[in-house]
Design an enzyme around this catalytic site. Structure first.
Site, mmCIF file in Angstrom:
data_model
loop_
_atom_site.group_PDB
_atom_site.id
_atom_site.type_symbol
_atom_site.label_atom_id
_atom_site.label_comp_id
_atom_site.label_asym_id
_atom_site.label_seq_id
_atom_site.Cartn_x
_atom_site.Cartn_y
_atom_site.Cartn_z
ATOM 1 N N ARG A 121 0.801 -1.231 0.000
ATOM 2 C CA ARG A 121 0.000 0.000 0.000
ATOM 3 C C ARG A 121 0.831 1.276 0.000
ATOM 4 N NH1 ARG A 121 -4.006 -0.857 4.859
ATOM 5 N NH2 ARG A 121 -5.497 0.402 3.715
ATOM 6 N N GLN A 127 -1.562 2.719 -5.423
ATOM 7 C CA GLN A 127 -2.754 3.309 -4.794
ATOM 8 C C GLN A 127 -4.053 3.075 -5.572
ATOM 9 O OE1 GLN A 127 -2.075 7.295 -3.344
ATOM 10 N NE2 GLN A 127 -0.332 6.582 -2.137
ATOM 11 N N ASP A 130 -5.464 -0.279 -4.532
ATOM 12 C CA ASP A 130 -5.540 -0.566 -3.098
ATOM 13 C C ASP A 130 -6.977 -0.851 -2.671
ATOM 14 O OD1 ASP A 130 -5.402 -0.716 -0.378
ATOM 15 O OD2 ASP A 130 -4.348 1.183 -0.095
ATOM 16 N N SER A 133 -7.988 -0.172 1.030
ATOM 17 C CA SER A 133 -8.401 1.207 1.336
ATOM 18 C C SER A 133 -9.773 1.515 0.756
ATOM 19 C CB SER A 133 -7.383 2.208 0.783
ATOM 20 O OG SER A 133 -6.198 2.163 1.535
ATOM 21 N N TYR A 228 1.351 0.853 10.122
ATOM 22 C CA TYR A 228 0.409 0.118 10.974
ATOM 23 C C TYR A 228 0.797 0.274 12.439
ATOM 24 C CZ TYR A 228 -1.201 -2.141 6.710
ATOM 25 O OH TYR A 228 -1.721 -2.380 5.467
HETATM 26 P P1 NAD Z 1 -5.713 -0.869 10.176
HETATM 27 O O1 NAD Z 1 -6.996 -1.384 9.616
HETATM 28 O O2 NAD Z 1 -4.533 -1.751 10.249
HETATM 29 O O3 NAD Z 1 -5.989 -0.368 11.665
HETATM 30 C C1 NAD Z 1 -6.937 0.634 11.940
HETATM 31 C C2 NAD Z 1 -6.354 1.540 12.989
HETATM 32 O O4 NAD Z 1 -6.330 0.881 14.259
HETATM 33 C C3 NAD Z 1 -4.916 1.985 12.730
HETATM 34 O O5 NAD Z 1 -4.884 3.384 12.594
HETATM 35 C C4 NAD Z 1 -4.169 1.508 13.958
HETATM 36 O O6 NAD Z 1 -3.136 2.393 14.356
HETATM 37 C C5 NAD Z 1 -5.269 1.431 14.984
HETATM 38 N N1 NAD Z 1 -4.978 0.613 16.170
HETATM 39 C C6 NAD Z 1 -4.396 -0.589 16.237
HETATM 40 N N2 NAD Z 1 -4.307 -1.014 17.517
HETATM 41 C C7 NAD Z 1 -4.870 -0.057 18.282
HETATM 42 C C8 NAD Z 1 -5.100 0.089 19.670
HETATM 43 N N3 NAD Z 1 -4.722 -0.853 20.549
HETATM 44 N N4 NAD Z 1 -5.694 1.206 20.100
HETATM 45 C C9 NAD Z 1 -6.079 2.171 19.225
HETATM 46 N N5 NAD Z 1 -5.903 2.105 17.902
HETATM 47 C C10 NAD Z 1 -5.305 0.994 17.431
HETATM 48 O O7 NAD Z 1 -5.301 0.464 9.451
HETATM 49 P P2 NAD Z 1 -5.511 0.867 7.932
HETATM 50 O O8 NAD Z 1 -6.738 1.653 7.820
HETATM 51 O O9 NAD Z 1 -5.376 -0.346 7.101
HETATM 52 O O10 NAD Z 1 -4.316 1.859 7.704
HETATM 53 C C11 NAD Z 1 -3.056 1.562 8.233
HETATM 54 C C12 NAD Z 1 -2.031 2.516 7.722
HETATM 55 O O11 NAD Z 1 -1.810 2.313 6.347
HETATM 56 C C13 NAD Z 1 -2.320 3.981 7.909
HETATM 57 O O12 NAD Z 1 -1.146 4.591 8.362
HETATM 58 C C14 NAD Z 1 -2.620 4.459 6.533
HETATM 59 O O13 NAD Z 1 -2.300 5.826 6.349
HETATM 60 C C15 NAD Z 1 -1.677 3.583 5.770
HETATM 61 N N6 NAD Z 1 -2.024 3.551 4.381
HETATM 62 C C16 NAD Z 1 -1.127 4.051 3.519
HETATM 63 C C17 NAD Z 1 -1.413 4.071 2.190
HETATM 64 C C18 NAD Z 1 -0.435 4.649 1.255
HETATM 65 O O14 NAD Z 1 0.660 5.000 1.632
HETATM 66 N N7 NAD Z 1 -0.773 4.764 0.011
HETATM 67 C C19 NAD Z 1 -2.600 3.562 1.707
HETATM 68 C C20 NAD Z 1 -3.502 3.034 2.619
HETATM 69 C C21 NAD Z 1 -3.194 3.037 3.957
#
Ligand code: NAD
Length: 400
Positions: A121, A127, A130, A133, A228
């Site tokens: 990702r 992107q 993805d 997302s 993550y």
């Molecule tokens: P995810 O589904 O893995 O988790 C959801 C959220 O839960 C995360 O923000 C995580 O920090 C939080 N979390 C985990 N344990 C926790 C706890 N004990 N207490 C509170 N919060 C907790 O996350 P996601 O939506 O798949 O996204 C993960 C990351 O991937 C983000 O940083 C996002 O910006 C990144 N991302 C990047 C790109 C890119 O660079 N193009 C694209 C998509 C996502």
């Protein structure tokens, strides 16, 4: 090259892997598209809508017999997978990490398996592909709408001749893609929103959506690899649960979205926290899974009401509950990935390419994905994010 879309087999799944717009784009790129009869029905897309853009309507057997690439949303059923032949490709959110033998079986049959849920990702060119997302965005929106529907009061401030309603206080726990969309949606409905995440770098994103960010004093940052979160230690987890309970009690609606790759979802809302909530409060647990969720006792697809009047909704495949939007976005992800993989009218698998190495799980009779590398020796797949924190909630092979 022939690309075939099959009807989804998971119970209740209403999405379809391609929509007419994406079919037209693939046709323009020189690909033939076959659609299984009725594949789009769950998303209100008729067979005619697909034939109008040049797709052929076929049976499942014809699709499997003639296609070079089978595309799907979720993993096709076992009978379909067993019918695939050597050199044929299957593309979808195949969840290979949840089932250690899955990739081996496909490799043995010479099938090329491409799993969108492993897309790297952080690569900018990935992107548009993805799907994690695109579908999390939809799920976050739907979670907020479901919460508003179940809540017996207004989300917005209302001043009327019959009285004034204060705005709902909504708390979003976990502010990744789904959490941020839940915040935005609840805000647009007029709620006062607070949010918390163990990754403090999300604070500015939360604030830019007009919500306030809660910082816990008892737990520090827990950012892991690749954007993550890492799993918390037992002490951190206890401190987090205790401190969060006070915040939870001050809110009317809680939407939980917390996930840690390769682990069961962290428990954020305990029994004590539930008991301290006011009657009429609503919780939507997007972490609900067979392994447990973010809320004690929540079950996917089930709604329960506690003795003190708190409604707990265990979310289950929320994108499928918005099948038209979810299919349109997913189809764009599939279209982008297919056009990336096809050169001169044929699949051109190149494992020296970092994007392809991230999504191709079997090729030329071998399991080739790094996260599944141990499989050929019969070992459990390694945790794909190499977390260092210990803990009892490790879910070997769990897909993220
Ligand atoms: P995810 O589904 O893995 O988790 C959801 C959220 O839960 C995360 O923000 C995580 O920090 C939080 N979390 C985990 N344990 C926790 C706890 N004990 N207490 C509170 N919060 C907790 O996350 P996601 O939506 O798949 O996204 C993960 C990351 O991937 C983000 O940083 C996002 O910006 C990144 N991302 C990047 C790109 C890119 O660079 N193009 C694209 C998509 C996502």
């Amino acid at each position: 090259m022939k690309v075939a879309v099959i009807t989804e087999s998971a119970p209740g799944e209403r999405r379809v892997a391609l929509v007419p717009d994406a079919v037209a784009k693939l046709r323009a790129a020189g690909l033939d598209v076959l659609m299984e009869t009725g594949a789009g029905a769950g998303a209100w897309l008729s067979d005619d809508a697909f034939t109008e853009v040049g797709a052929s309507i076929v049976t499942r057997d014809e699709a499997v017999a003639t296609a070079d690439v089978i595309v799907a949303v979720g993993r096709p059923d076992d009978a379909t997978l067993a019918g695939l032949r050597s050199g044929q490709a299957v593309l979808g959110m195949l969840a290979p990490l949840t089932d250690p033998g899955f990739a081996q079986r496909l490799a043995k049959d010479g099938v090329i398996a491409v799993s969108l849920d492993l897309i790297p990702r952080t690569l900018p060119r990935a992107q548009p592909m993805d799907a994690l997302s695109s579908q999390a965005n939809i799920a976050g929106y739907k979670a907020a709408v479901i919460a508003a529907d179940a809540f017996g009061r207004f989300f917005p401030l209302l001043i009327t001749a019959a009285g004034t309603a204060r705005p709902a206080r909504v708390l979003v726990l976990g502010t990744g893609v789904a959490g941020l969309q839940a915040i935005g949606t609840a805000r647009r409905l007029g709620a006062v929103v607070s949010a918390y995440d163990v990754r403090p770098e999300t604070k500015t994103e939360v604030q830019s959506l007009g919500a306030s960010f809660i910082e816990l004093t008892s737990v520090g940052a827990a950012s892991g690899e690749g954007g993550y979160a890492r799993a918390l230690t037992e002490d951190e987890r206890q401190a987090q649960q205790d401190e969060l309970a006070g915040h939870i009690a001050r809110h009317d609606v809680v939407i939980t979205t917390a996930q840690v790759p390769g682990r069961r979802p962290p428990l954020l809302v305990t029994d004590d926290a539930l008991k301290a909530m006011a009657a009429g409060s609503v919780i939507v647990d997007m972490g609900a899974s067979a392994l447990g969720g973010n809320v004690v006792g929540s079950q996917p697809g089930e709604t329960t009401v506690t003795g003190n009047g708190v409604t707990i909704i265990g979310a289950s495949n929320l994108p499928s509950r918005m099948p038209a939007a979810a299919s349109a976005m997913y189809a764009r992800n599939i279209q982008s990935l297919l056009l990336y993989l096809v050169k001169d009218g044929a699949l051109a698998i190149d494992l020296s390419d970092d994007l392809q190495r991230g999504v191709v799980i079997t090729y030329e009779g071998r399991v080739v994905h790094p996260a599944l590398a141990g499989e050929s020796q019969g070992a459990a797949p390694p945790d794909q994010h190499n977390e260092s924190a210990g803990g009892s909630d490790r879910v070997d092979g769990a897909a993220h």
